[in-house]
Design a protein around this motif. Structure first.
Motif, short mmCIF file in Angstrom:
data_model
loop_
_atom_site.label_atom_id
_atom_site.label_comp_id
_atom_site.label_asym_id
_atom_site.label_seq_id
_atom_site.Cartn_x
_atom_site.Cartn_y
_atom_site.Cartn_z
N HIS B 244 0.67 -1.17 0.09
CA HIS B 244 -0.01 0.05 -0.01
C HIS B 244 0.87 1.19 0.08
O HIS B 244 0.39 2.14 -0.43
CB HIS B 244 -0.80 -0.02 1.16
N HIS B 245 1.92 1.18 0.34
CA HIS B 245 2.80 2.63 0.65
C HIS B 245 4.14 2.53 -0.33
O HIS B 245 4.22 3.55 -0.71
CB HIS B 245 3.19 2.61 2.18
N ARG B 248 3.58 1.77 -5.00
CA ARG B 248 3.05 2.64 -5.80
C ARG B 248 4.04 3.64 -6.12
O ARG B 248 4.01 4.23 -7.31
CB ARG B 248 1.63 3.11 -5.28
N ASN B 249 4.72 4.27 -5.16
CA ASN B 249 5.37 5.28 -5.10
C ASN B 249 6.93 4.86 -5.88
O ASN B 249 7.45 5.61 -6.50
CB ASN B 249 6.00 5.84 -3.66
N LEU B 252 6.95 4.68 -10.02
CA LEU B 252 7.02 5.72 -10.92
C LEU B 252 8.13 5.86 -11.89
O LEU B 252 7.88 6.33 -13.02
CB LEU B 252 6.71 6.95 -9.91
N LEU B 322 -0.96 7.35 -11.35
CA LEU B 322 -0.20 6.61 -10.14
C LEU B 322 0.16 7.65 -9.38
O LEU B 322 0.22 7.40 -8.20
CB LEU B 322 1.06 5.99 -10.58
#
Lengths: 547, 329
Positions: B244-245, B248-249, B252, B322
């Motif tokens: 979750h943390h 996704r970051n 990029l 995103l």
């Protein structure tokens, strides 16, 4: 009132650092208690191990490199150093929560605020979606966020720093924990916001009877909020006791020195400088960061950073530019050194216009106006020796190399560094020493004016006091003029003869520091001064410190 | 602006407008470059016929318009292209558009499958390696990545043919379908899949290594950020923090690279399609160069630039989805 129940008991805690560090233990034999409904401030300078204490209690140390080797941490009587990872996870966020320093980076940029607070409930409760949402909205309202419903769906970047810190607090409070650890929660905020956040923490803590371990380096904040104070130096607890006692009658020499280093809020008396010549004059400066884009790309509205700014700086004078973030104070420092081109206006150094100067003239003029930057680490080239860093400017301007190097060595002693420093690299120095190198680099050019942009805001309070003293001393000895940009009103009060107070690119008030501080006219100045943390507390050791 | 469009549409429209000069420049540049090369279609045709008399050659040139000045030829070509008329292929004796459409499917299939395999496997292996950073698992994964990364795709392709087709006989050597089998329905799908296994692997492994290394670094970097500490202070479990943390970051920079590399993959498919004799755009480009089939070649370039422009647009969309901090402007 019945004797308060202890929530957190830290007993003989020792945290070991990896071998080869500057000391064997980050924390040594720390014993500390936080009672119900009490705010205990853990004060110390950088490297004192105060954040390690927080990490040890949360069990979030970077194990196995840094680990607890001895002692116990008890939460409501239960030793949590013995708990397994799973049990510890159940505790975190529920009975034990934490507020971090940087609200900008402490929230996940890709998730909505609501989702992030909701996650705490999802992890620790069996509530259904509807109940959770209701609870999140309720807690957002509790931390005084305007319009909780729309904030629920907002992303962190859409909010201001203060609002984000409120969200962090909401996240920490949502399950009504027994203990909150606040690690420098207001350091990154403007003073007026800081005041509101401190009040919020205090109010909520009062209602919920939560125990708070408040970690900070700022004695102003301590004076504002603490019930009890513990002072930490290099991993060792040097002194602890009730707030009033530590603040007004510290016993340990280190505490005394720390408190003595806090700049008093009494500005220097007005200097009779009226007849000194004007060295630097700015006339109706204006800077707008232009609207970007056009037909084929996105549009961005223009931002007026500085509008119609004028001031005069006389020889030997210090002019403070104070304001909160976004007030345009840094833009001012960049324009007067022409690191940034202004849209219109004049900057006169001894009557010569810097803004209209050609490239060649500019180079000659730059000699007279030098800068000292905020971050002493980032502003010195890490691949160059100190002597080259200092001598580079004069050499570029035609001084023979041998002469420039000899002069650089002299300057090192002038800024109170040992001559041996000359052949070392910047990373071998502490922050304060690096800032001294930065100052030596600036005065190597023998300038008339030094523009200092937040030169001490990255430094510990005791180092800050030394650097400020050095700046004042050099100013008087070399009859320099200082343009001093700062957000810290205590620092401004300490050093500046005159101040200009900026808000949204405009000067709202200007005048001698003593007059502005004693009798502010503009409502913004009044609110700024009223927000200085610990403004009612007069550091007592000041009298002792003056020899 | 007077008219209010939804941001995505306005963004798409603007990107479309921006694409026109880009593609025009590409076409002009390629046209002139190709004209600089010695020899033209007629030379290649006459060469195939084993020679012809000069009068015939001159007539042929006049017929194809090759006797005109280069700028006139370019103007004619571009004005036809503006109406999406790609011209006639003198090698295949078909309209260029027909030739291109015949081949487009195979190439898109190859690219889509290799990029998705590279992306999915690269990202998951990279994240997995980062979670166990500096352990044996991490070292094994990183070393494998280095091997893939260092191995040229044509060499890998030849090795695979040698092992899987020649020695083991598990997979077909080349082509896109078994000749003379005339499969239909699911049999056809299975047959095509069998043929695509090796080309896809050969093309994807090097990119897989790219994404893996990038993802590993990116995950390690994001793991140190403050909000990850916040998540752990909330009591989130390691896997929850990861999904979750961090993920996704950390994705990029990988997405950025994916968009950028799409065009390189197009280039790489020329080699792979030739080795595995797949009837795709890459192979077509190769034969068109040899035969000096200018119209077909320019058609391929045009099609490829459009594909790249579209992919870049899609990458930006994915990126904005995103990363919530990015506004589509």
């Amino acid at each position: 009132m019945t004797p308060a129940k202890p929530i957190l008991e830290i007993q003989n805690l020792r945290v070991a650092l990896p071998e080869g560090g500057d000391r064997p233990n980050a924390l040594d034999d720390l014993t500390l208690t936080v009672n119900e409904g009490e705010i205990v401030c853990l004060v110390g300078e950088s490297g004192s191990g105060k954040s390690m204490a927080a990490g040890a209690v949360m069990r979030l140390l970077p194990e196995p490199h840094v680990r607890v080797t001895q002692g116990a941490v008890r939460l409501d009587g239960q030793d949590i150093t013995a708990l397994g990872q799973r049990e510890m996870r159940a505790l975190r966020g529920d009975r034990l929560s934490m507020i971090f320093q940087e609200p900008m980076t402490a929230l996940n940029p890709q998730k909505t605020v609501g989702w992030q607070i909701d996650e705490v409930l999802r992890l620790h409760t069996d509530l259904d979606r509807r109940a959770r949402k209701a609870r999140v909205l309720e807690i957002l309202a509790d931390v005084h966020i305007p319009d909780p419903a729309s904030t629920y769906n907002a992303y962190p970047h859409q909010m201001s720093g203060g609002q984000r810190q409120r969200v962090m607090i909401a996240m920490a409070l949502v399950l009504k924990p027994r203990l909150i650890i606040a690690d420098e929660p207001t350091t990154a905020l403007d003073v007026t916001t800081q005041k509101q956040i401190l009040k919020l923490i205090k109010d909520l803590q009062h209602v919920h009877r939560t125990g708070i371990l408040f970690i900070t380096h700022d004695f102003g904040v301590v004076a504002e909020i603490a019930d009890r104070i513990a002072v930490l130096r290099l991993g060792e607890l040097v002194e602890q006791g009730p707030a009033a006692q530590i603040l007004n009658a510290p016993q340990h020499p280190y505490t005394k020195a720390l408190i003595a280093a806090v700049p008093a809020l009494t500005p220097p008396p007005e200097k009779p400088l009226v007849d000194a010549p004007v060295v630097l004059e700015a006339k109706s400066l204006r800077k707008t960061f232009a609207a970007r884009g056009g037909l084929l790309s996105g549009k961005r509205a223009p931002v007026v950073a500085v509008k119609d700014l004028s001031f005069q700086l006389r020889r030997g004078e210090t002019l403070g530019v104070v304001g909160e973030s976004g007030s345009g104070k840094t833009t001012v420092s960049r324009i007067v050194t022409r690191l940034l081109e202004s849209d219109s206006g004049e900057v006169l150094i001894d009557g010569r216009d810097l803004i209209a100067a050609s490239r060649r003239e500019l180079r000659a003029l730059r000699k007279d106006i030098q800068m000292v930057f905020q971050d002493p680490m980032a502003s010195l080239n890490p691949r160059k020796r100190v002597i080259d860093l200092i001598a580079q400017g004069p050499i570029v301007h035609g001084t023979p190399k041998a002469e420039a190097h000899a002069r650089a060595r002299e300057l090192l002693s002038l800024v109170e560094l040992s001559p041996a420093a000359a052949d070392r690299f910047p990373h071998e120095f502490s922050g304060g020493q690096r800032q001294r190198i930065g100052i030596a680099r600036a005065i190597a050019m023998e300038p008339r004016v030094i523009v200092a942009d937040e030169p001490v805001s990255a430094l510990d309070v005791s180092v800050q006091a030394q650097v400020l003293r050095l700046l004042a001393d050099l100013r008087d000895r070399l009859s320099l003029s200082l343009l001093f940009v700062t957000h810290d009103l205590r620092v401004a009060a300490q050093l500046c003869d005159k101040v200009i107070v900026m808000q949204k690119g405009e000067i709202v008030e200007a005048g001698p520091t003593s007059r502005v501080f004693a009798d502010p006219q503009h409502s913004y100045t009044q609110s700024l001064l009223a927000s200085i943390p610990g403004r009612d507390w007069e550091p007592p050791v000041q009298a002792l410190a003056v020899k | 602006m007077g008219i209010h469009l939804p941001p995505v549409l306005a963004f798409a429209l603007r990107r479309l407008l921006q694409a026109v000069p880009v593609i025009l420049l590409i076409m002009i540049g390629s046209f002139l470059l190709l004209k600089l090369t010695p020899g033209d279609t007629v030379d290649a045709l006459v060469g195939d016929m084993g020679g012809a008399d000069p009068a015939f050659v001159a007539r042929l040139r006049a017929e194809y318009g090759l006797d005109q000045p280069v700028l006139v030829q370019m103007w004619r070509y571009l004005s036809k292209l503006a109406m999406f008329d790609f011209g006639w292929s003198y090698v295949y004796e078909q309209p260029v558009s027909t030739v291109l459409l015949d081949r487009l499917g195979t190439t898109l299939l190859l690219m889509a499958s290799s990029l998705s395999i590279a992306f999915v496997c690269g990202v998951s292996l990279g994240a997995f390696a980062a979670r166990r950073a500096y352990s044996l698992t991490d070292n094994v994964i990183s070393t494998l990545g280095l091997v893939f990364y260092a191995m040229p795709s044509f060499f890998l392709a030849l090795l695979m043919i040698l092992l899987f087709s020649v020695k083991l006989g598990w997979l077909p050597v080349g082509g896109v379908a078994t000749i003379g089998a005339f499969y239909t329905g699911w049999d056809k799908v299975a047959d095509t899949a069998m043929h695509m296994v090796m080309p896809t692997m050969a093309l994807s492994l090097i990119y897989l290594a790219f994404y893996m290394r990038l993802m590993r670094t990116s995950v390690l970097e994001v793991s140190d950020l403050d909000f990850v500490r916040t998540a752990r202070a909330k009591g989130a479990s390691p896997s929850r923090v990861m999904f979750h943390h961090i993920m996704r970051n950390a994705l990029l920079p990988v997405v950025t690279l994916l968009g950028l590399q799409f065009s390189t993959v197009l280039g790489g498919s020329v080699v792979i399609e030739t080795i595995f004799s797949l009837p795709g755009l890459g192979q077509l480009a190769y034969t068109s160069v040899v035969k000096r089939d200018l119209n077909t070649l320019l058609g391929i370039i045009f099609l490829c630039s459009i594909i790249v422009v579209i992919v870049n647009f899609l990458t930006d969309l994915v990126y904005a989805w995103l990363d919530r901090r990015i506004d589509l402007k």
